[in-house]
Design a protein around this motif. Structure first.
Motif, short mmCIF file in Angstrom:
data_model
loop_
_atom_site.label_atom_id
_atom_site.label_comp_id
_atom_site.label_asym_id
_atom_site.label_seq_id
_atom_site.Cartn_x
_atom_site.Cartn_y
_atom_site.Cartn_z
N ASP A 23 12.97 122.45 -8.30
CA ASP A 23 12.94 121.19 -9.05
C ASP A 23 11.58 120.53 -8.84
OD1 ASP A 23 15.74 120.67 -10.10
OD2 ASP A 23 16.16 121.15 -8.01
N THR A 24 10.99 120.04 -9.92
CA THR A 24 9.69 119.39 -9.86
C THR A 24 9.84 117.95 -10.32
OG1 THR A 24 8.60 121.49 -10.33
CG2 THR A 24 7.30 119.50 -10.65
N PHE A 25 9.17 117.05 -9.61
CA PHE A 25 9.24 115.62 -9.90
C PHE A 25 7.83 115.06 -10.02
CE2 PHE A 25 12.90 116.86 -7.51
CZ PHE A 25 13.96 116.24 -8.16
N SER A 26 7.68 114.03 -10.83
CA SER A 26 6.39 113.34 -10.89
C SER A 26 6.62 111.84 -10.91
CB SER A 26 5.59 113.75 -12.13
OG SER A 26 6.18 113.24 -13.31
N VAL A 27 5.63 111.12 -10.39
CA VAL A 27 5.54 109.67 -10.59
C VAL A 27 4.19 109.44 -11.27
CG1 VAL A 27 7.07 108.95 -8.73
CG2 VAL A 27 4.64 109.21 -8.27
N CYS A 28 4.21 108.58 -12.26
CA CYS A 28 2.99 108.30 -13.02
C CYS A 28 2.78 106.80 -13.11
CB CYS A 28 3.11 108.86 -14.44
SG CYS A 28 3.29 110.65 -14.50
N ASP A 29 1.55 106.38 -12.87
CA ASP A 29 1.14 105.00 -13.06
C ASP A 29 0.63 104.89 -14.48
OD1 ASP A 29 -0.03 102.50 -13.08
OD2 ASP A 29 -0.96 102.73 -11.12
N LEU A 30 1.27 104.04 -15.27
CA LEU A 30 0.95 103.93 -16.70
C LEU A 30 0.18 102.66 -17.05
CD1 LEU A 30 4.47 105.01 -18.01
CD2 LEU A 30 2.45 106.45 -17.67
N HIS A 31 -0.09 101.81 -16.07
CA HIS A 31 -0.69 100.51 -16.36
C HIS A 31 -1.84 100.23 -15.39
CE1 HIS A 31 -0.62 96.57 -18.20
NE2 HIS A 31 -0.59 96.00 -17.02
#
Length: 97
Positions: A23-31
């Motif tokens: 399983d692969t997860f990501s967190v992304c900062d969009l702002h």
């Protein structure tokens, strides 16, 4: 699965689960506001006579704007939750295989 952290109508970040092996997860900062976002995967375990949430993975996006990825195998019979934090806000939910 894609979930968004929002504040004042702005999408601050996202937590994403790509169901693959592992399983692969990501967190992304969009702002671009000078602050990053942090993701967590927690598991419910029996500790003595009570159940507690234990952090199994914690990571951030690596700074202001951008994404970072981790691999973590979700066990079929485990009970998990995810959490995304940033700019004083947070969201969370159940995480299933």
């Amino acid at each position: 699965m894609h979930r968004f952290l929002e504040k004042g109508g702005n999408k601050l970040g996202s937590f994403n689960h790509y169901d693959a092996e592992p399983d692969t997860f990501s967190v992304c900062d969009l702002h671009p506001n000078g602050a990053g976002v942090t993701g967590e995967i927690q598991e419910l375990i029996l500790a003595g006579s009570k159940y507690i949430w234990v952090t199994r993975k914690k990571w951030d996006d690596g700074g202001d704007v951008g994404c970072d990825y981790v691999e973590f195998n979700i066990r079929e019979k485990g009970v998990y939750m995810w959490e995304l934090r940033g700019s004083g806000e947070y969201i969370n939910g159940d995480l299933k295989e």
